[in-house]
Design an enzyme around this catalytic site. Structure first.
Site, PDB file in Angstrom:
ATOM      1  N   ASN A   7       0.834  -1.303   0.053  1.00  0.00           N
ATOM      2  CA  ASN A   7      -0.135   0.094  -0.133  1.00  0.00           C
ATOM      3  C   ASN A   7       1.008   1.183  -0.036  1.00  0.00           C
ATOM      4  O   ASN A   7       1.519   1.517   0.959  1.00  0.00           O
ATOM      5  CB  ASN A   7      -0.898   0.017   1.431  1.00  0.00           C
ATOM      6  CG  ASN A   7      -1.913   1.175   1.270  1.00  0.00           C
ATOM      7  OD1 ASN A   7      -1.843   1.823   0.389  1.00  0.00           O
ATOM      8  ND2 ASN A   7      -2.785   1.105   2.028  1.00  0.00           N
ATOM      9  N   ARG A  90      -2.804  -2.137  -3.354  1.00  0.00           N
ATOM     10  CA  ARG A  90      -4.113  -1.290  -3.241  1.00  0.00           C
ATOM     11  C   ARG A  90      -4.002  -0.109  -3.848  1.00  0.00           C
ATOM     12  O   ARG A  90      -3.128   0.717  -3.838  1.00  0.00           O
ATOM     13  CB  ARG A  90      -4.029  -1.089  -1.555  1.00  0.00           C
ATOM     14  CG  ARG A  90      -5.288  -0.366  -1.398  1.00  0.00           C
ATOM     15  CD  ARG A  90      -5.356   0.293   0.112  1.00  0.00           C
ATOM     16  NE  ARG A  90      -6.815   1.075   0.420  1.00  0.00           N
ATOM     17  CZ  ARG A  90      -7.124   1.705   1.480  1.00  0.00           C
ATOM     18  NH1 ARG A  90      -5.938   1.787   2.081  1.00  0.00           N
ATOM     19  NH2 ARG A  90      -8.003   2.211   1.348  1.00  0.00           N
ATOM     20  N   HIS A 179     -13.105   2.855   0.312  1.00  0.00           N
ATOM     21  CA  HIS A 179     -13.170   1.776   1.451  1.00  0.00           C
ATOM     22  C   HIS A 179     -13.621   0.428   0.858  1.00  0.00           C
ATOM     23  O   HIS A 179     -14.454  -0.373   1.654  1.00  0.00           O
ATOM     24  CB  HIS A 179     -13.751   2.222   2.784  1.00  0.00           C
ATOM     25  CG  HIS A 179     -13.077   3.249   3.587  1.00  0.00           C
ATOM     26  ND1 HIS A 179     -13.620   4.314   4.071  1.00  0.00           N
ATOM     27  CD2 HIS A 179     -12.014   3.432   3.764  1.00  0.00           C
ATOM     28  CE1 HIS A 179     -12.822   4.965   4.888  1.00  0.00           C
ATOM     29  NE2 HIS A 179     -11.657   4.648   4.431  1.00  0.00           N
ATOM     30  N   ARG A 240     -11.155  15.628   7.913  1.00  0.00           N
ATOM     31  CA  ARG A 240     -12.148  15.993   6.700  1.00  0.00           C
ATOM     32  C   ARG A 240     -13.510  16.333   6.992  1.00  0.00           C
ATOM     33  O   ARG A 240     -13.937  15.739   8.096  1.00  0.00           O
ATOM     34  CB  ARG A 240     -12.341  14.805   5.822  1.00  0.00           C
ATOM     35  CG  ARG A 240     -10.890  14.476   5.056  1.00  0.00           C
ATOM     36  CD  ARG A 240     -11.179  13.388   4.106  1.00  0.00           C
ATOM     37  NE  ARG A 240      -9.952  12.616   3.753  1.00  0.00           N
ATOM     38  CZ  ARG A 240      -9.734  11.422   3.699  1.00  0.00           C
ATOM     39  NH1 ARG A 240     -10.877  10.670   3.911  1.00  0.00           N
ATOM     40  NH2 ARG A 240      -8.560  10.776   3.563  1.00  0.00           N
ATOM     41  N   GLU A 384      -7.849  -5.666   4.955  1.00  0.00           N
ATOM     42  CA  GLU A 384      -7.595  -5.416   3.459  1.00  0.00           C
ATOM     43  C   GLU A 384      -6.570  -6.283   2.853  1.00  0.00           C
ATOM     44  O   GLU A 384      -6.909  -6.596   1.785  1.00  0.00           O
ATOM     45  CB  GLU A 384      -7.622  -3.875   3.327  1.00  0.00           C
ATOM     46  CG  GLU A 384      -8.900  -3.087   3.570  1.00  0.00           C
ATOM     47  CD  GLU A 384      -8.639  -1.654   4.133  1.00  0.00           C
ATOM     48  OE1 GLU A 384      -7.704  -1.421   5.082  1.00  0.00           O
ATOM     49  OE2 GLU A 384      -8.993  -0.747   3.700  1.00  0.00           O
TER      50      GLU A 384
END
Ligand code: ADP
Length: 403
Positions: A7, A90, A179, A240, A384
């Site tokens: 990743n 990823r 996600h 955010r 993941e």
């Protein structure tokens, strides 16, 4: 078959090595602060954790250090880097172009350019990881697994924004959702745990971490999700803002003579629970401050939970009922307080937590709803990397078969 999952972020690389003959993770870790003088490699192998200061001026030197720790350290797990049969990456944004995992070739690399347009920041860093592996492991095929792909089933009426249609046609402006790899893992894992096929389940997935999103999954297919064109839309997050009135950025630009890049920084890096508290983006610190009586910390928690509750409630409507709610990622897996606040006063929907099970479940995998709850509530720690490793193996196996 050993598969390395990578990743690759702006200044970090996370990795995990899997033995796919047994489906087990052999080692994992990350390198942070690439390109600075304080780079280190944090490596975990079983119970052993090591932290090594390294020099990593770029992603290639960083990944070279990962290969070194896997092959040459006292705890070496493989004798030679050529034992790595394939690498899975990823990739955050696949746009409309990539809706399935792909094996990297020249055409794929060219088509990744489509994603530069809509997600320049993420795509640039992913490409650095791909090029590094090409150099360091030239014989290993590389597979790209996209976070947006899980959301490809969201219908047009849900993914389009009510802007002039030409902007969708010209620039691909629409909801993509993120996600997705986590959503895939927790949905499939729930189906295994309750022993009911995914195609028979209506699920609401709450992935609550630094970045947070909620997704409605109807009989195995995503039908709506809270993140949008970028990961900025939807829930209140660490830094955010999530949903706001779209005219606010223009208003701020006029009032404070700001440039688009200033607004970008405010909405992405200075807002969310950090913006409200002025203390931290980290939910643990905010909970602590709130317990000490800090009013803004309390407010930020209330705002975070209220927004999540609004999405869950609306997705019960979208799904016309729901069987399971899943909590996952840092906050979802580890904070009984936040889960309880989000699900408070939803008993009219048949949502009732078991307080003891909830407070006893920190990073556990299992049910936390009361027997009386019509909608069952689960905590499932996400994974993941194993999804990426499995998809990589599947694609490599089928390409060998078709040769
Ligand atoms: P990322 O989106 O970076 O993958 P994570 O899934 O690791 O993020 O989640 C990070 C968030 O989880 C942080 O806000 C952190 O404070 C929060 N978190 C971790 N442990 C706990 C805990 N025990 N209670 C509340 N929040 C927690």
């Amino acid at each position: 078959m050993k598969i390395l999952v990578i990743n690759s972020g702006s200044s970090s690389v996370k990795y995990e090595l899997f033995d796919m003959d047994t489906g087990t993770g052999l080692a994992e870790g990350q390198i942070e602060a690439i390109g600075t003088d304080t780079t280190f490699l944090a490596h975990i192998q079983g119970k052993k954790k090591i932290k090594i200061p390294i020099v990593a001026k770029d992603h290639t030197t960083a990944i070279n250090e990962v290969l070194a720790v896997l092959t040459t350290s006292e705890s070496s797990i493989i004798n030679n880097k050529d034992e790595i049969s394939a690498v899975g990456h990823r990739i955050v944004h696949g746009g409309e172009f990539f809706t399935e995992p792909v094996i990297v070739n020249d055409e794929v690399k060219r088509n990744l350019e489509n994603c530069y347009d809509i997600a320049p920041l993420h795509t640039t860093h992913h490409v650095k990881g791909i090029l590094a592996i090409e150099k360091l492991l030239p014989k290993a095929p590389q597979v790209l697994v996209f976070d947006t792909a899980f959301h490809k089933t969201i219908p047009e009426y849900a993914f389009l924004y009510a802007l002039p249609y030409k902007y969708y046609q010209r620039f691909g402006i629409r909801k993509y959702g993120f996600h997705g790899i986590s959503n895939q893992y927790i949905s499939e894992r729930l189906s295994q745990i309750v022993n009911i096929p995914l195609e028979k389940l209506k699920i609401i997935n709450c992935h609550l971490g630094n970045g947070s999103s909620i997704t409605a999954v109807n009989y195995g297919k995503a039908v709506d999700t809270s993140m949008g064109f970028t990961p900025l839309e939807g829930l209140i997050m660490g830094t955010r803002c999530g949903d706001i009135d779209p005219s606010i950025p223009m208003h701020l630009m006029a009032r404070e003579s700001l440039k688009p890049s200033d607004i970008q920084a405010i909405l992405n890096n200075q807002s969310g629970v950090l913006g409200i508290t002025g203390i931290s983006s980290d939910m643990r610190s905010i909970i602590k401050k709130s317990e000490e009586g800090d009013g803004r910390a309390k407010l930020a928690i209330n705002m975070f939970c209220y927004r999540a509750k609004k999405y869950i409630s609306s997705y019960i409507g979208v799904l016309n009922g729901c069987d399971y709610i899943i909590f996952s990622a840092g906050i979802g897996e580890r904070s009984p307080l936040i889960r309880k606040k989000i699900l408070s006063e939803l008993d009219s929907f048949g949502i009732i937590l078991d307080d003891d099970k909830n407070s006893g479940c920190i990073s556990c995998e299992g049910e936390i709803s009361s027997e009386k709850s019509k909608i069952k509530i689960f905590v499932i720690p996400t994974n993941e990397a194993i999804v990426i490793a499995k998809q990589t193996k599947k694609l490599i196996d089928s390409s060998i078969k078709n040769m």
